[in-house]
Write a protein that holds these residues in place. Sequence first.
Motif, PDB file in Angstrom:
ATOM      1  N   ILE A 215       0.830  -1.203   0.000  1.00  7.09           N
ATOM      2  CA  ILE A 215       0.000   0.000   0.000  1.00  7.09           C
ATOM      3  C   ILE A 215       0.865   1.253   0.000  1.00  7.09           C
ATOM      4  O   ILE A 215       2.049   1.212   0.346  1.00  7.09           O
ATOM      5  CB  ILE A 215      -0.947   0.029   1.222  1.00  7.09           C
ATOM      6  CG1 ILE A 215      -0.154   0.032   2.535  1.00  7.09           C
ATOM      7  CG2 ILE A 215      -1.919  -1.130   1.191  1.00  7.09           C
ATOM      8  CD1 ILE A 215      -1.008   0.194   3.780  1.00  7.09           C
ATOM      9  N   LYS A 216       0.256   2.354  -0.411  1.00  7.58           N
ATOM     10  CA  LYS A 216       0.904   3.665  -0.357  1.00  7.58           C
ATOM     11  C   LYS A 216       0.012   4.548   0.494  1.00  7.58           C
ATOM     12  O   LYS A 216      -1.166   4.722   0.188  1.00  7.58           O
ATOM     13  CB  LYS A 216       1.076   4.243  -1.755  1.00  7.58           C
ATOM     14  CG  LYS A 216       1.829   5.550  -1.758  1.00  7.58           C
ATOM     15  CD  LYS A 216       2.090   6.029  -3.160  1.00  7.58           C
ATOM     16  CE  LYS A 216       2.873   7.339  -3.055  1.00  7.58           C
ATOM     17  NZ  LYS A 216       2.810   8.091  -4.262  1.00  7.58           N
ATOM     18  N   MET A 217       0.576   5.077   1.578  1.00  7.14           N
ATOM     19  CA  MET A 217      -0.199   5.891   2.499  1.00  7.14           C
ATOM     20  C   MET A 217      -0.569   7.218   1.850  1.00  7.14           C
ATOM     21  O   MET A 217       0.205   7.796   1.101  1.00  7.14           O
ATOM     22  CB  MET A 217       0.593   6.154   3.794  1.00  7.14           C
ATOM     23  CG  MET A 217       0.958   4.890   4.560  1.00  7.14           C
ATOM     24  SD  MET A 217      -0.422   3.816   4.980  1.00  7.14           S
ATOM     25  CE  MET A 217      -1.293   4.837   6.155  1.00  7.14           C
TER      26      MET A 217
ATOM     27  N   PRO B 114      -1.389   9.250   8.999  1.00  7.00           N
ATOM     28  CA  PRO B 114      -2.565   8.884   8.209  1.00  7.00           C
ATOM     29  C   PRO B 114      -2.871   7.397   8.334  1.00  7.00           C
ATOM     30  O   PRO B 114      -1.968   6.591   8.513  1.00  7.00           O
ATOM     31  CB  PRO B 114      -2.161   9.246   6.775  1.00  7.00           C
ATOM     32  CG  PRO B 114      -0.675   9.216   6.776  1.00  7.00           C
ATOM     33  CD  PRO B 114      -0.250   9.610   8.158  1.00  7.00           C
ATOM     34  N   GLN B 115      -4.141   7.053   8.246  1.00 10.33           N
ATOM     35  CA  GLN B 115      -4.539   5.654   8.311  1.00 10.33           C
ATOM     36  C   GLN B 115      -5.185   5.204   7.008  1.00 10.33           C
ATOM     37  O   GLN B 115      -5.520   4.052   6.864  1.00 10.33           O
ATOM     38  CB  GLN B 115      -5.513   5.432   9.466  1.00 10.33           C
ATOM     39  CG  GLN B 115      -4.854   5.489  10.814  1.00 10.33           C
ATOM     40  CD  GLN B 115      -5.848   5.242  11.916  1.00 10.33           C
ATOM     41  OE1 GLN B 115      -6.386   6.178  12.464  1.00 10.33           O
ATOM     42  NE2 GLN B 115      -6.102   3.998  12.208  1.00 10.33           N
ATOM     43  N   ILE B 116      -5.384   6.134   6.078  1.00  6.08           N
ATOM     44  CA  ILE B 116      -5.996   5.780   4.789  1.00  6.08           C
ATOM     45  C   ILE B 116      -4.894   5.605   3.760  1.00  6.08           C
ATOM     46  O   ILE B 116      -3.973   6.413   3.674  1.00  6.08           O
ATOM     47  CB  ILE B 116      -7.008   6.846   4.345  1.00  6.08           C
ATOM     48  CG1 ILE B 116      -8.150   6.912   5.355  1.00  6.08           C
ATOM     49  CG2 ILE B 116      -7.529   6.535   2.943  1.00  6.08           C
ATOM     50  CD1 ILE B 116      -9.224   7.907   5.039  1.00  6.08           C
ATOM     51  N   ALA B 117      -4.989   4.521   3.003  1.00  8.18           N
ATOM     52  CA  ALA B 117      -3.961   4.191   2.019  1.00  8.18           C
ATOM     53  C   ALA B 117      -4.608   3.659   0.746  1.00  8.18           C
ATOM     54  O   ALA B 117      -5.766   3.257   0.748  1.00  8.18           O
ATOM     55  CB  ALA B 117      -3.016   3.143   2.594  1.00  8.18           C
ATOM     56  N   GLU B 118      -3.822   3.654  -0.319  1.00 11.20           N
ATOM     57  CA  GLU B 118      -4.264   3.075  -1.590  1.00 11.20           C
ATOM     58  C   GLU B 118      -3.545   1.753  -1.801  1.00 11.20           C
ATOM     59  O   GLU B 118      -2.336   1.651  -1.574  1.00 11.20           O
ATOM     60  CB  GLU B 118      -3.946   4.015  -2.756  1.00 11.20           C
ATOM     61  CG  GLU B 118      -4.391   3.463  -4.081  1.00 11.20           C
ATOM     62  CD  GLU B 118      -4.055   4.361  -5.252  1.00 11.20           C
ATOM     63  OE1 GLU B 118      -4.248   3.908  -6.394  1.00 11.20           O
ATOM     64  OE2 GLU B 118      -3.594   5.489  -5.045  1.00 11.20           O
ATOM     65  N   VAL B 119      -4.288   0.744  -2.227  1.00 12.32           N
ATOM     66  CA  VAL B 119      -3.707  -0.569  -2.501  1.00 12.32           C
ATOM     67  C   VAL B 119      -2.963  -0.503  -3.838  1.00 12.32           C
ATOM     68  O   VAL B 119      -3.529  -0.124  -4.857  1.00 12.32           O
ATOM     69  CB  VAL B 119      -4.800  -1.663  -2.544  1.00 12.32           C
ATOM     70  CG1 VAL B 119      -4.201  -3.004  -2.953  1.00 12.32           C
ATOM     71  CG2 VAL B 119      -5.509  -1.767  -1.198  1.00 12.32           C
TER      72      VAL B 119
ATOM     73  N   GLY C 195      -6.003  -0.560  -6.320  1.00 12.97           N
ATOM     74  CA  GLY C 195      -6.769   0.671  -6.507  1.00 12.97           C
ATOM     75  C   GLY C 195      -7.737   0.982  -5.375  1.00 12.97           C
ATOM     76  O   GLY C 195      -8.225   2.106  -5.272  1.00 12.97           O
ATOM     77  N   ASP C 196      -8.037   0.001  -4.509  1.00 15.28           N
ATOM     78  CA  ASP C 196      -8.937   0.249  -3.371  1.00 15.28           C
ATOM     79  C   ASP C 196      -8.297   1.240  -2.398  1.00 15.28           C
ATOM     80  O   ASP C 196      -7.077   1.243  -2.211  1.00 15.28           O
ATOM     81  CB  ASP C 196      -9.217  -1.043  -2.589  1.00 15.28           C
ATOM     82  CG  ASP C 196     -10.257  -1.928  -3.241  1.00 15.28           C
ATOM     83  OD1 ASP C 196     -10.919  -1.482  -4.199  1.00 15.28           O
ATOM     84  OD2 ASP C 196     -10.414  -3.077  -2.788  1.00 15.28           O
ATOM     85  N   ASN C 197      -9.127   2.075  -1.780  1.00 15.26           N
ATOM     86  CA  ASN C 197      -8.690   2.904  -0.656  1.00 15.26           C
ATOM     87  C   ASN C 197      -9.102   2.173   0.604  1.00 15.26           C
ATOM     88  O   ASN C 197     -10.239   1.716   0.710  1.00 15.26           O
ATOM     89  CB  ASN C 197      -9.337   4.290  -0.709  1.00 15.26           C
ATOM     90  CG  ASN C 197      -8.734   5.145  -1.803  1.00 15.26           C
ATOM     91  OD1 ASN C 197      -7.527   5.174  -1.981  1.00 15.26           O
ATOM     92  ND2 ASN C 197      -9.568   5.828  -2.540  1.00 15.26           N
ATOM     93  N   ILE C 198      -8.167   2.060   1.535  1.00 15.81           N
ATOM     94  CA  ILE C 198      -8.414   1.252   2.730  1.00 15.81           C
ATOM     95  C   ILE C 198      -8.017   2.011   3.988  1.00 15.81           C
ATOM     96  O   ILE C 198      -7.291   3.008   3.924  1.00 15.81           O
ATOM     97  CB  ILE C 198      -7.625  -0.072   2.666  1.00 15.81           C
ATOM     98  CG1 ILE C 198      -6.124   0.213   2.519  1.00 15.81           C
ATOM     99  CG2 ILE C 198      -8.128  -0.955   1.541  1.00 15.81           C
ATOM    100  CD1 ILE C 198      -5.242  -0.983   2.720  1.00 15.81           C
ATOM    101  N   ILE C 199      -8.484   1.518   5.128  1.00 12.97           N
ATOM    102  CA  ILE C 199      -8.055   2.013   6.433  1.00 12.97           C
ATOM    103  C   ILE C 199      -7.268   0.885   7.084  1.00 12.97           C
ATOM    104  O   ILE C 199      -7.737  -0.249   7.137  1.00 12.97           O
ATOM    105  CB  ILE C 199      -9.260   2.401   7.309  1.00 12.97           C
ATOM    106  CG1 ILE C 199     -10.043   3.530   6.641  1.00 12.97           C
ATOM    107  CG2 ILE C 199      -8.794   2.815   8.703  1.00 12.97           C
ATOM    108  CD1 ILE C 199     -11.330   3.899   7.349  1.00 12.97           C
TER     109      ILE C 199
END
Length: 93
Positions: A11-13, A34-39, A60-64
């Motif tokens: 992931i990339k934060m 930050p806790q939100i990242a992109e897969v 491409g999903d955004n995740i926590i």
Amino acid sequence: MIRPLGSRVLIKMKEGEETTKSGIILASSAQEKPQIAEVVEVGPGEKIDGKIEEMYVKKGDNIIVSKYSGTEVKYEGTEYLIVKQDDILAIVE
């Protein structure tokens, strides 16, 4: 290219907030992690009792993710994090 193994996810934060809602600029030390990242990439899943574990996220999903999870990796000048699927708390839609 980095390809995670097993049930790991690359992931990339997302960037942390640099200003407050009232417009005050925060020093980098005062910014929340930050806790939100992109897969970026997803592993194939882990084999458990002869079955491949299903991967719930996709590229491409955004995740926590959990705050202090994963392993930091710097590759070709970009910082990534490799986390286990279990450290992903939610998908942001």
